[in-house]
Design a protein around this motif. Sequence first.
Motif, PDB file in Angstrom:
ATOM      1  N   THR A 213      -3.616  29.404 -11.779  1.00  0.00           N
ATOM      2  CA  THR A 213      -4.837  28.216 -11.945  1.00  0.00           C
ATOM      3  C   THR A 213      -3.994  27.003 -11.597  1.00  0.00           C
ATOM      4  O   THR A 213      -3.787  26.254 -12.689  1.00  0.00           O
ATOM      5  CB  THR A 213      -5.624  28.637 -13.264  1.00  0.00           C
ATOM      6  OG1 THR A 213      -5.906  29.911 -13.383  1.00  0.00           O
ATOM      7  CG2 THR A 213      -6.553  27.576 -13.019  1.00  0.00           C
ATOM      8  N   PRO A 214      -3.805  26.519 -10.328  1.00  0.00           N
ATOM      9  CA  PRO A 214      -3.108  25.345 -10.155  1.00  0.00           C
ATOM     10  C   PRO A 214      -3.779  24.074 -10.604  1.00  0.00           C
ATOM     11  O   PRO A 214      -3.148  23.179 -10.750  1.00  0.00           O
ATOM     12  CB  PRO A 214      -3.043  25.262  -8.580  1.00  0.00           C
ATOM     13  CG  PRO A 214      -3.160  26.841  -8.055  1.00  0.00           C
ATOM     14  CD  PRO A 214      -4.097  27.386  -9.100  1.00  0.00           C
ATOM     15  N   ASP A 215      -4.927  24.056 -11.224  1.00  0.00           N
ATOM     16  CA  ASP A 215      -5.585  22.979 -11.610  1.00  0.00           C
ATOM     17  C   ASP A 215      -5.617  23.161 -13.176  1.00  0.00           C
ATOM     18  O   ASP A 215      -6.197  22.340 -13.964  1.00  0.00           O
ATOM     19  CB  ASP A 215      -6.977  22.659 -11.187  1.00  0.00           C
ATOM     20  CG  ASP A 215      -7.969  23.996 -11.512  1.00  0.00           C
ATOM     21  OD1 ASP A 215      -7.530  24.979 -12.284  1.00  0.00           O
ATOM     22  OD2 ASP A 215      -9.233  23.920 -11.318  1.00  0.00           O
ATOM     23  N   ASP A 216      -4.708  24.022 -13.694  1.00  0.00           N
ATOM     24  CA  ASP A 216      -4.838  23.959 -15.299  1.00  0.00           C
ATOM     25  C   ASP A 216      -3.578  22.954 -15.728  1.00  0.00           C
ATOM     26  O   ASP A 216      -2.218  23.111 -15.437  1.00  0.00           O
ATOM     27  CB  ASP A 216      -4.096  25.371 -15.607  1.00  0.00           C
ATOM     28  CG  ASP A 216      -3.874  25.449 -17.145  1.00  0.00           C
ATOM     29  OD1 ASP A 216      -3.970  24.599 -17.759  1.00  0.00           O
ATOM     30  OD2 ASP A 216      -3.907  26.674 -17.525  1.00  0.00           O
ATOM     31  N   LEU A 217      -3.917  21.664 -15.830  1.00  0.00           N
ATOM     32  CA  LEU A 217      -3.248  20.512 -15.985  1.00  0.00           C
ATOM     33  C   LEU A 217      -2.243  20.840 -17.191  1.00  0.00           C
ATOM     34  O   LEU A 217      -1.114  20.311 -17.162  1.00  0.00           O
ATOM     35  CB  LEU A 217      -4.042  19.335 -16.252  1.00  0.00           C
ATOM     36  CG  LEU A 217      -3.237  17.937 -16.231  1.00  0.00           C
ATOM     37  CD1 LEU A 217      -2.563  17.575 -14.983  1.00  0.00           C
ATOM     38  CD2 LEU A 217      -4.148  16.793 -16.598  1.00  0.00           C
ATOM     39  N   ALA A 218      -2.564  21.416 -18.415  1.00  0.00           N
ATOM     40  CA  ALA A 218      -1.937  21.465 -19.674  1.00  0.00           C
ATOM     41  C   ALA A 218      -0.547  22.340 -19.061  1.00  0.00           C
ATOM     42  O   ALA A 218       0.508  22.232 -19.631  1.00  0.00           O
ATOM     43  CB  ALA A 218      -2.586  22.053 -20.706  1.00  0.00           C
ATOM     44  N   ALA A 219      -0.828  23.497 -18.179  1.00  0.00           N
ATOM     45  CA  ALA A 219      -0.015  24.303 -17.944  1.00  0.00           C
ATOM     46  C   ALA A 219       1.064  23.690 -16.982  1.00  0.00           C
ATOM     47  O   ALA A 219       2.177  23.902 -17.135  1.00  0.00           O
ATOM     48  CB  ALA A 219      -0.375  25.684 -17.193  1.00  0.00           C
ATOM     49  N   GLU A 220       0.559  23.020 -16.183  1.00  0.00           N
ATOM     50  CA  GLU A 220       1.212  21.981 -15.254  1.00  0.00           C
ATOM     51  C   GLU A 220       2.249  21.164 -15.882  1.00  0.00           C
ATOM     52  O   GLU A 220       3.359  21.079 -15.568  1.00  0.00           O
ATOM     53  CB  GLU A 220       0.455  21.311 -14.093  1.00  0.00           C
ATOM     54  CG  GLU A 220       1.510  20.561 -13.121  1.00  0.00           C
ATOM     55  CD  GLU A 220       0.486  19.816 -12.267  1.00  0.00           C
ATOM     56  OE1 GLU A 220       0.903  19.163 -11.328  1.00  0.00           O
ATOM     57  OE2 GLU A 220      -0.681  19.946 -12.435  1.00  0.00           O
ATOM     58  N   LYS A 221       1.788  20.501 -16.873  1.00  0.00           N
ATOM     59  CA  LYS A 221       2.590  19.806 -17.549  1.00  0.00           C
ATOM     60  C   LYS A 221       3.606  20.251 -18.202  1.00  0.00           C
ATOM     61  O   LYS A 221       4.810  19.728 -18.359  1.00  0.00           O
ATOM     62  CB  LYS A 221       1.614  18.731 -18.793  1.00  0.00           C
ATOM     63  CG  LYS A 221       2.460  17.770 -19.528  1.00  0.00           C
ATOM     64  CD  LYS A 221       1.386  17.119 -20.170  1.00  0.00           C
ATOM     65  CE  LYS A 221       2.249  16.385 -21.520  1.00  0.00           C
ATOM     66  NZ  LYS A 221       3.460  15.486 -21.053  1.00  0.00           N
ATOM     67  N   ASP A 222       3.300  21.232 -18.846  1.00  0.00           N
ATOM     68  CA  ASP A 222       4.432  22.265 -19.750  1.00  0.00           C
ATOM     69  C   ASP A 222       5.650  22.352 -18.631  1.00  0.00           C
ATOM     70  O   ASP A 222       7.069  22.059 -19.073  1.00  0.00           O
ATOM     71  CB  ASP A 222       4.017  23.412 -19.984  1.00  0.00           C
ATOM     72  CG  ASP A 222       3.036  23.325 -21.587  1.00  0.00           C
ATOM     73  OD1 ASP A 222       3.228  22.214 -21.913  1.00  0.00           O
ATOM     74  OD2 ASP A 222       2.558  24.143 -21.736  1.00  0.00           O
ATOM     75  N   VAL A 223       5.275  22.811 -17.364  1.00  0.00           N
ATOM     76  CA  VAL A 223       6.413  23.472 -16.353  1.00  0.00           C
ATOM     77  C   VAL A 223       7.168  21.907 -16.163  1.00  0.00           C
ATOM     78  O   VAL A 223       8.468  22.017 -15.891  1.00  0.00           O
ATOM     79  CB  VAL A 223       5.721  24.024 -15.354  1.00  0.00           C
ATOM     80  CG1 VAL A 223       6.870  24.209 -14.330  1.00  0.00           C
ATOM     81  CG2 VAL A 223       5.009  25.329 -15.866  1.00  0.00           C
ATOM     82  N   ARG A 224       6.522  21.013 -15.747  1.00  0.00           N
ATOM     83  CA  ARG A 224       7.087  19.629 -15.097  1.00  0.00           C
ATOM     84  C   ARG A 224       7.876  19.083 -16.184  1.00  0.00           C
ATOM     85  O   ARG A 224       8.989  18.804 -16.092  1.00  0.00           O
ATOM     86  CB  ARG A 224       6.153  18.782 -14.648  1.00  0.00           C
ATOM     87  CG  ARG A 224       5.271  19.155 -13.566  1.00  0.00           C
ATOM     88  CD  ARG A 224       4.275  17.905 -12.987  1.00  0.00           C
ATOM     89  NE  ARG A 224       3.948  18.525 -11.689  1.00  0.00           N
ATOM     90  CZ  ARG A 224       4.049  18.293 -10.632  1.00  0.00           C
ATOM     91  NH1 ARG A 224       5.483  17.789 -10.280  1.00  0.00           N
ATOM     92  NH2 ARG A 224       3.360  18.657  -9.286  1.00  0.00           N
ATOM     93  N   ASP A 225       7.612  19.256 -17.395  1.00  0.00           N
ATOM     94  CA  ASP A 225       8.213  18.527 -18.700  1.00  0.00           C
ATOM     95  C   ASP A 225       9.500  19.159 -18.835  1.00  0.00           C
ATOM     96  O   ASP A 225      10.646  18.758 -19.033  1.00  0.00           O
ATOM     97  CB  ASP A 225       7.386  18.365 -20.005  1.00  0.00           C
ATOM     98  CG  ASP A 225       6.327  17.618 -19.837  1.00  0.00           C
ATOM     99  OD1 ASP A 225       6.193  16.740 -19.111  1.00  0.00           O
ATOM    100  OD2 ASP A 225       5.580  17.459 -21.066  1.00  0.00           O
ATOM    101  N   TYR A 226       9.371  20.666 -18.715  1.00  0.00           N
ATOM    102  CA  TYR A 226      10.743  21.634 -18.933  1.00  0.00           C
ATOM    103  C   TYR A 226      11.621  21.176 -18.030  1.00  0.00           C
ATOM    104  O   TYR A 226      12.695  20.923 -18.341  1.00  0.00           O
ATOM    105  CB  TYR A 226      10.187  23.038 -19.113  1.00  0.00           C
ATOM    106  CG  TYR A 226      11.284  23.852 -19.105  1.00  0.00           C
ATOM    107  CD1 TYR A 226      11.940  24.371 -20.376  1.00  0.00           C
ATOM    108  CD2 TYR A 226      11.816  24.811 -17.949  1.00  0.00           C
ATOM    109  CE1 TYR A 226      13.032  25.137 -20.319  1.00  0.00           C
ATOM    110  CE2 TYR A 226      12.836  25.528 -18.195  1.00  0.00           C
ATOM    111  CZ  TYR A 226      13.281  25.604 -19.146  1.00  0.00           C
ATOM    112  OH  TYR A 226      14.437  26.798 -19.395  1.00  0.00           O
TER     113      TYR A 226
END
Length: 400
Positions: A213-226
Amino acid sequence: MFIKEIKGDYTMTIDISQLPIIDDHCHPFMPTREKRDFDNCFTLSLIPPKSIDTRNTLLFKMVRKEMISLLQLDPAITDDELIRHRNERYRSNPKAYVDMLFKDIGLESLLVDYGFPVMGSRLSADELDWFHQTSSSVPTRRIHRVEATYHRLFEERVGFEELEELYISELRDEVEHQGAIAFKTVIAYHTGLKMNKISRSQATASYSKFLDTPDDLAAEKDVRDYLVLLAFELCMEYDIPIQMHSGAGDAPMLDVKLSSPLLMHDIVSDPHYQAVKIIFIHTAYPFVEEAGYLVNQYHNVYLDLSSMIPFSSIGVQPKLRQIFEMAPFTKVMYGSDGFNIPEVSWLGGRIIKKELGKFLNDLVEDQLISEDYAYTAAGLVLSENARNLYLRNWDRRTNG
């Protein structure tokens, strides 16, 4: 000491015009990326501007004045004639024109982020070859944007273990073999500067969600932060800085509310990350005072003046005062954020020498600093801080 200008009772005694400049942050320029008319290249917005508006900004009035001076043109020349003259000079012999610009400002080196633009088609090999040939009168040094690595891996939809392995491997290669002197991140554009420490297991789970789900902003943020904090770890290992986009950028792509350096409080206050040299680039404009405060409070936080110079036009002088209310002269560096056209880097060089000179002159007149220290401070900001901060690979020119 030189007497440079006298206006009424005001005497300018500090002349830093002959000091060398290192541009701490810029991007390649080339005609293939000059999609707008020259007058409309002096904006950070992605929304197409109108020439009638651009030509009536103070920034363009400054561009006009400085170009007339450089090219020794009639001050009565029209804007259209000026632009036509510029285009003819640049296109007929790009290298000679660029050499003239660099010599005029005493440019010593360009520190180049090759990950430009944030979105859209990347620079081709032919474009980079043209840029390096045209700018060859000064060394260019390589800054690697980490998103240029992991965005490609996102697009390839590799598994998490492969993502992590290839990401770390490419970042190591950038330092060990490609000559990178620093990393850079534009995470501010995507999920903002309020980064969290994310466990590997959490990043693994969030990456799976993000791919589904590419528009899952919370999941995207976790990955980018990591991933960005993994780059922090490599910065500590290799003792290289990381440049962080902060403050204004390309509207409407960037939500400036998410790019204040104050959002980095948890990270910069973490003792573990205080071994990372963090450079907030673009002066975090408009969060200039906040950035100056952080530079004062944290020994590992630095600031560059790119984008604020030249794009804030007459705002440079008061902004320098706001920065140096607290920031040491040893932790602030000149940069232009030049892109697409060579005149952005050139104009930035002219502006910083004039405005920093005026600022330092005022401090001497107010008896806050000596004339000797004024020249020391100017040298630090214009070149020496960069020379002292970027130690690894400094002696290597990059070929892009």
